[in-house]
Design a protein around this motif. Structure first.
Motif, PDB file in Angstrom:
ATOM      1  N   SER A 190     -38.739  -2.565  24.844  1.00 37.07           N
ATOM      2  CA  SER A 190     -37.489  -3.105  25.074  1.00 37.07           C
ATOM      3  C   SER A 190     -36.440  -1.857  25.386  1.00 37.07           C
ATOM      4  N   GLY A 191     -36.611  -1.187  24.440  1.00 37.43           N
ATOM      5  CA  GLY A 191     -35.624   0.111  24.505  1.00 37.43           C
ATOM      6  C   GLY A 191     -35.683   0.752  25.806  1.00 37.43           C
ATOM      7  N   ILE A 192     -37.172   1.075  26.373  1.00 33.44           N
ATOM      8  CA  ILE A 192     -36.941   1.373  27.682  1.00 33.44           C
ATOM      9  C   ILE A 192     -36.557   0.688  28.788  1.00 33.44           C
ATOM     10  N   SER A 193     -36.882  -0.702  28.517  1.00 37.44           N
ATOM     11  CA  SER A 193     -36.252  -1.701  29.498  1.00 37.44           C
ATOM     12  C   SER A 193     -34.587  -1.398  29.834  1.00 37.44           C
ATOM     13  N   GLN A 194     -34.120  -1.546  28.524  1.00 40.13           N
ATOM     14  CA  GLN A 194     -32.568  -1.425  28.499  1.00 40.13           C
ATOM     15  C   GLN A 194     -32.016  -0.074  29.212  1.00 40.13           C
ATOM     16  N   TRP A 195     -32.846   0.982  28.521  1.00 39.77           N
ATOM     17  CA  TRP A 195     -32.362   2.297  29.181  1.00 39.77           C
ATOM     18  C   TRP A 195     -32.341   2.204  30.778  1.00 39.77           C
ATOM     19  N   LEU A 196     -33.458   1.595  31.351  1.00 37.39           N
ATOM     20  CA  LEU A 196     -33.480   1.501  32.825  1.00 37.39           C
ATOM     21  C   LEU A 196     -32.326   0.828  33.482  1.00 37.39           C
ATOM     22  N   ALA A 197     -32.237  -0.306  32.427  1.00 37.79           N
ATOM     23  CA  ALA A 197     -31.248  -1.496  33.247  1.00 37.79           C
ATOM     24  C   ALA A 197     -29.601  -0.984  33.106  1.00 37.79           C
ATOM     25  N   PHE A 198     -29.373   0.164  31.908  1.00 39.29           N
ATOM     26  CA  PHE A 198     -28.065   0.392  31.913  1.00 39.29           C
ATOM     27  C   PHE A 198     -27.891   1.901  32.407  1.00 39.29           C
ATOM     28  N   HIS A 199     -28.986   2.693  32.924  1.00 37.40           N
ATOM     29  CA  HIS A 199     -29.030   3.879  33.169  1.00 37.40           C
ATOM     30  C   HIS A 199     -28.346   4.047  34.646  1.00 37.40           C
ATOM     31  N   ASP A 200     -27.601   5.005  35.174  1.00 34.21           N
ATOM     32  CA  ASP A 200     -27.361   5.153  36.565  1.00 34.21           C
ATOM     33  C   ASP A 200     -28.698   5.470  37.307  1.00 34.21           C
ATOM     34  N   ASP A 201     -28.584   4.961  38.409  1.00 35.50           N
ATOM     35  CA  ASP A 201     -29.766   4.863  39.401  1.00 35.50           C
ATOM     36  C   ASP A 201     -30.235   6.254  39.349  1.00 35.50           C
ATOM     37  N   LEU A 202     -31.807   6.533  39.087  1.00 34.17           N
ATOM     38  CA  LEU A 202     -32.401   7.820  39.108  1.00 34.17           C
ATOM     39  C   LEU A 202     -32.825   8.301  40.464  1.00 34.17           C
ATOM     40  N   ALA A 203     -32.504   7.389  41.470  1.00 31.57           N
ATOM     41  CA  ALA A 203     -32.998   7.697  42.722  1.00 31.57           C
ATOM     42  C   ALA A 203     -32.792   8.954  43.641  1.00 31.57           C
ATOM     43  N   ASP A 204     -33.404   9.631  44.067  1.00 33.50           N
ATOM     44  CA  ASP A 204     -32.896  10.907  44.632  1.00 33.50           C
ATOM     45  C   ASP A 204     -33.267  10.778  46.254  1.00 33.50           C
ATOM     46  N   PRO A 205     -32.228  10.394  46.969  1.00 36.95           N
ATOM     47  CA  PRO A 205     -32.424  10.178  48.443  1.00 36.95           C
ATOM     48  C   PRO A 205     -32.875  11.277  49.343  1.00 36.95           C
TER      49      PRO A 205
END
Length: 353
Positions: A190-205
């Protein structure tokens, strides 16, 4: 979705077991016999946190002997469409994928297992939860990630982000709608899921890697038996009776096992790591909705799954006007009802209700 279809989903979810607290005492972490039983019979770990307790073993044996008044847990209706697919370079970076039947691209739910960042496995995705999503037309992935015996934070979060990107990169091949991806899990998951949900997008275009160019953002998240922060200083304030660092966190932060919150120096670098690892640190007004669930059995002194973590996150989300559905076992007649509720939450945000 018609009424008959919805009823079928709810029936599929009914047998699900609740997530419960781990009591103190003998566990698979300090008792070799329990460790071996967990290895041979991982289903005995009823709350799927990677640690087997005596109480769980007794309850699991009651169910096996038919003495517990509970329906048997239904196994997944089908084997994974793709099993043990590597999404990264390490053997622990693997996932199972179940493709829902559909003529059009399906939403995707990513299950992230718990276990204190040091245990657990993708095979422990709750069958009733999996079946319910598949019957609703949602594809499901269950992922492994590198545990703290391999390396500390942020490895676990970045592995899971990579898994989300990998799955989005498979959108055409695996009939996934990349615009509708959610994640959830229990405890560490759940902590990892929240971290992904709240973190800025980690995509590197600009990356040469087509996977790295994919988004890590989520439509919504499920946070079951959750912690909203991993900062031991904040946890000490949130959880009554927990006066030092929780036992799984030194390894998570790359600290000695005997690290003492009350006597150790907290350097600026460690302060920054504590904050960065905590999902709530990254919360901003553009973040997705969250469904929170705790068992009331965890409302005990020193319990790392205390419902106060949910209240802590809810208080932060309300001013930002982000939907936060916070439930405990007291809200449901039976322990399995929250699973049906959580699936309906996901379907609503996938616009499938």
């Amino acid at each position: 979705m018609n009424r008959n279809h919805l009823v079928g989903i709810l029936v599929a979810l009914a047998p699900c077991m609740p997530i419960v607290a781990q009591p103190a005492g003998r566990t698979s972490e300090n008792t070799p016999q329990l460790k071996e039983i967990l290895r041979r019979r991982p289903e005995s770990d009823l709350n799927q946190d990677g640690v087997l307790t005596v109480a769980e073993l007794i309850e699991a044996r009651k169910k096996q002997n038919g003495t517990a008044k509970q329906k048997p847990v239904r196994p997944p209706k089908q084997a994974p469409t793709h099993a043990d697919v590597l999404y990264g370079e390490h053997e622990s970076m693997a996932l199972d994928f179940w493709q829902a039947e559909s003529d059009t691209p399906t939403p995707l739910f990513v299950w992230i297992h718990g276990g204190g960042f040091r245990g657990g496995d993708k095979k422990l995705v709750t069958p009733a939860f999996l079946n319910g999503l598949l019957e609703a037309g949602v594809s499901v992935a269950s992922i492994n990630y590198r545990l703290t015996n391999i390396g500390p934070y942020p490895m676990q979060m970045l592995d899971s982000a990579r898994a989300v990107q990998f799955l989005r990169a498979k959108a055409t091949e695996w009939n996934i709608d990349p615009a509708r991806v959610a994640a959830g899990g229990g405890s560490a998951g759940s902590g990892i899921s929240q971290w992904l949900a709240f973190h800025d997008d980690l995509a590197d275009p600009d990356s040469d890697d087509p996977v790295a160019r994919q988004s890590t953002r989520l439509t919504c998240a499920l946070a079951l038996s959750m912690q909203s922060t991993y900062d031991p200083r904040t946890i000490k304030e949130i959880v009554p009776g927990l006066d030092n660092i929780e036992r799984a966190l030194p390894a998570f932060f790359g600290l000695p096992e005997d690290w003492d919150l009350n006597t150790a120096e907290i350097t600026p670098e460690l302060d920054a790591k504590f904050k960065d690892a905590s999902p709530i640190t990254h919360l901003t007004a553009d973040d997705p909705p969250v469904f929170i669930y705790h068992s009331e059995r965890t409302r005990t002194p020193g319990n790392i799954h205390h419902p106060n973590f949910g209240e802590h996150l809810e208080k932060a989300m309300i001013p930002l006007q982000i939907e936060c559905v916070r439930k405990t076992s007291a809200d449901y007649p039976t322990g399995s009802d929250y699973t049906a509720d959580s699936v309906l939450f996901v379907l609503r945000h996938f616009r499938m209700d």
